[in-house]
Design a protein around this motif. Structure first.
Motif, PDB file in Angstrom:
ATOM      1  N   GLU A 224       0.832  -1.196   0.000  1.00  0.00           N
ATOM      2  CA  GLU A 224       0.000   0.000   0.000  1.00  0.00           C
ATOM      3  C   GLU A 224       0.873   1.255   0.000  1.00  0.00           C
ATOM      4  O   GLU A 224       1.533   1.560  -0.974  1.00  0.00           O
ATOM      5  CB  GLU A 224      -0.974  -0.042   1.188  1.00  0.00           C
ATOM      6  N   ASP A 225       0.924   1.980   1.117  1.00  0.00           N
ATOM      7  CA  ASP A 225       1.640   3.254   1.136  1.00  0.00           C
ATOM      8  C   ASP A 225       3.037   3.141   1.724  1.00  0.00           C
ATOM      9  O   ASP A 225       3.636   4.139   2.116  1.00  0.00           O
ATOM     10  CB  ASP A 225       0.841   4.290   1.941  1.00  0.00           C
ATOM     11  N   ARG A 226       3.590   1.920   1.788  1.00  0.00           N
ATOM     12  CA  ARG A 226       4.914   1.743   2.376  1.00  0.00           C
ATOM     13  C   ARG A 226       5.790   0.885   1.486  1.00  0.00           C
ATOM     14  O   ARG A 226       5.310  -0.022   0.817  1.00  0.00           O
ATOM     15  CB  ARG A 226       4.815   1.093   3.763  1.00  0.00           C
ATOM     16  N   ASP A 227       7.071   1.196   1.490  1.00  0.00           N
ATOM     17  CA  ASP A 227       8.082   0.369   0.843  1.00  0.00           C
ATOM     18  C   ASP A 227       8.998  -0.176   1.924  1.00  0.00           C
ATOM     19  O   ASP A 227       9.586   0.592   2.692  1.00  0.00           O
ATOM     20  CB  ASP A 227       8.906   1.180  -0.160  1.00  0.00           C
ATOM     21  N   LEU A 228       9.126  -1.492   1.984  1.00  0.00           N
ATOM     22  CA  LEU A 228       9.983  -2.141   2.970  1.00  0.00           C
ATOM     23  C   LEU A 228      11.210  -2.678   2.252  1.00  0.00           C
ATOM     24  O   LEU A 228      11.085  -3.401   1.260  1.00  0.00           O
ATOM     25  CB  LEU A 228       9.248  -3.289   3.668  1.00  0.00           C
ATOM     26  N   LEU A 229      12.385  -2.315   2.737  1.00  0.00           N
ATOM     27  CA  LEU A 229      13.639  -2.720   2.111  1.00  0.00           C
ATOM     28  C   LEU A 229      14.368  -3.689   3.035  1.00  0.00           C
ATOM     29  O   LEU A 229      14.673  -3.361   4.180  1.00  0.00           O
ATOM     30  CB  LEU A 229      14.515  -1.495   1.839  1.00  0.00           C
TER      31      LEU A 229
END
Length: 292
Positions: A224-229
């Motif tokens: 959704e509104d987050r990017d997890l690296l």
């Protein structure tokens, strides 16, 4: 899964699981029954966690003192320090043997209580105990979460300039990478703090917009509104499993009713699980992306 420490539960339950394993392997207790090694029954890291942490020596600030310590370390003091380390290691090994013997004795006592239980019953009881963990059935991967950035337009490059957002109130970011378990199951993807039974966060596949890799050890998951690296040595395995579950989730969705076209057809969005072929977050062409 249990022996690798991927089932967070109490030591009492771990001992019961070991006893059930012995019952399924050897039937009722007997002094003549073959005994597996303890590490084949009980997670070794639990025993190591009981040992006292090694003391850290405070570094000497004075340059002259450091120089003198370095010179002494090469002489008699160096030999004395090596002897101290050897004695300390020997004490730790002795303590570990004592802890192992105590744990094995507790497992055997629980094994004796299972007399008369058949192999199918022991296996069923073993699985029932493991299934009590909410993450049962998921494939777990060790990952380092490096950042959680706002998603949306601008991609990861814009996220680099924005303030990082916490994954949950219990997991603030900004103090370096967090070692986590990434659990990939049939219905959702979850993030666990190692050893904790409840996930820090969990999201269904309908919330995952894309995923992919920028190199062989860096993996991105857009939710959704987050990017997890993440950083992990199992990028390909994670991508393949995610792609399989996303394809399965897409096949289970009922078809949407078609609406009459009122204008030019909109461009077809990429299928879930397809990593964009180019993006500002990528330093080079992505690898490990898969089509549904």
């Amino acid at each position: 899964m249990v022996l690798r420490g991927y089932v967070p539960t109490s030591e009492e339950t771990l001992q019961t699981l070991a006893a059930l394993r012995l019952q399924s392997l050897n039937s009722d207790f007997s002094t003549h029954a073959p005994f597996p090694r303890l590490e084949e029954l009980f997670p070794p890291h639990v025993l190591h966690a009981r040992l006292p942490a090694p003391r850290r020596r405070t570094p000497t600030k004075c340059r002259g003192a450091r120089l003198r310590a370095g010179l002494l370390a090469g002489g008699l003091w160096g030999q004395a320090l090596a002897k101290q380390r050897a004695e300390r290691d020997q004490r730790l090994r002795g303590r570990l043997r004592e802890e192992g013997a105590s744990t094995m004795a507790a497992i055997v006592e629980k094994w004796k209580l299972l007399q008369g239980m058949g192999r199918p019953e022991a296996m069923a009881a073993y699985v029932a105990l493991v299934r009590e963990w909410p993450g049962f059935g998921s494939t777990l991967f060790d990952v380092d979460l490096h950042a959680v950035s706002p998603g949306g337009q601008g991609g990861w490059a814009a996220g680099r300039q924005a303030a990082l957002t916490p994954l949950s109130p219990q997991s603030p970011v900004g103090a370096g990478p967090q070692r986590l378990w990434l659990g990939i199951g049939a219905k959702a993807v979850s993030l666990y703090k190692p050893g904790e039974p409840e996930p820090l966060d969990s999201f269904g596949y309908s919330r995952i917009s894309s995923f992919g890799a920028s190199d062989s050890s860096t993996f991105r998951l857009s939710v959704e509104d987050r990017d997890l690296l993440f950083e992990t040595s199992q990028v390909d395995e994670i991508a393949q499993l995610l792609n399989t579950y996303l394809a399965s989730a897409g096949a289970r969705r009922p078809p949407r009713p078609q609406e009459p076209a009122s204008g030019p057809p909109a461009p077809t969005p990429p299928p879930q699980g397809l990593c964009p072929t180019a993006g500002p977050w990528q330093h080079r062409p992505p690898v490990g992306s898969f089509h549904s």
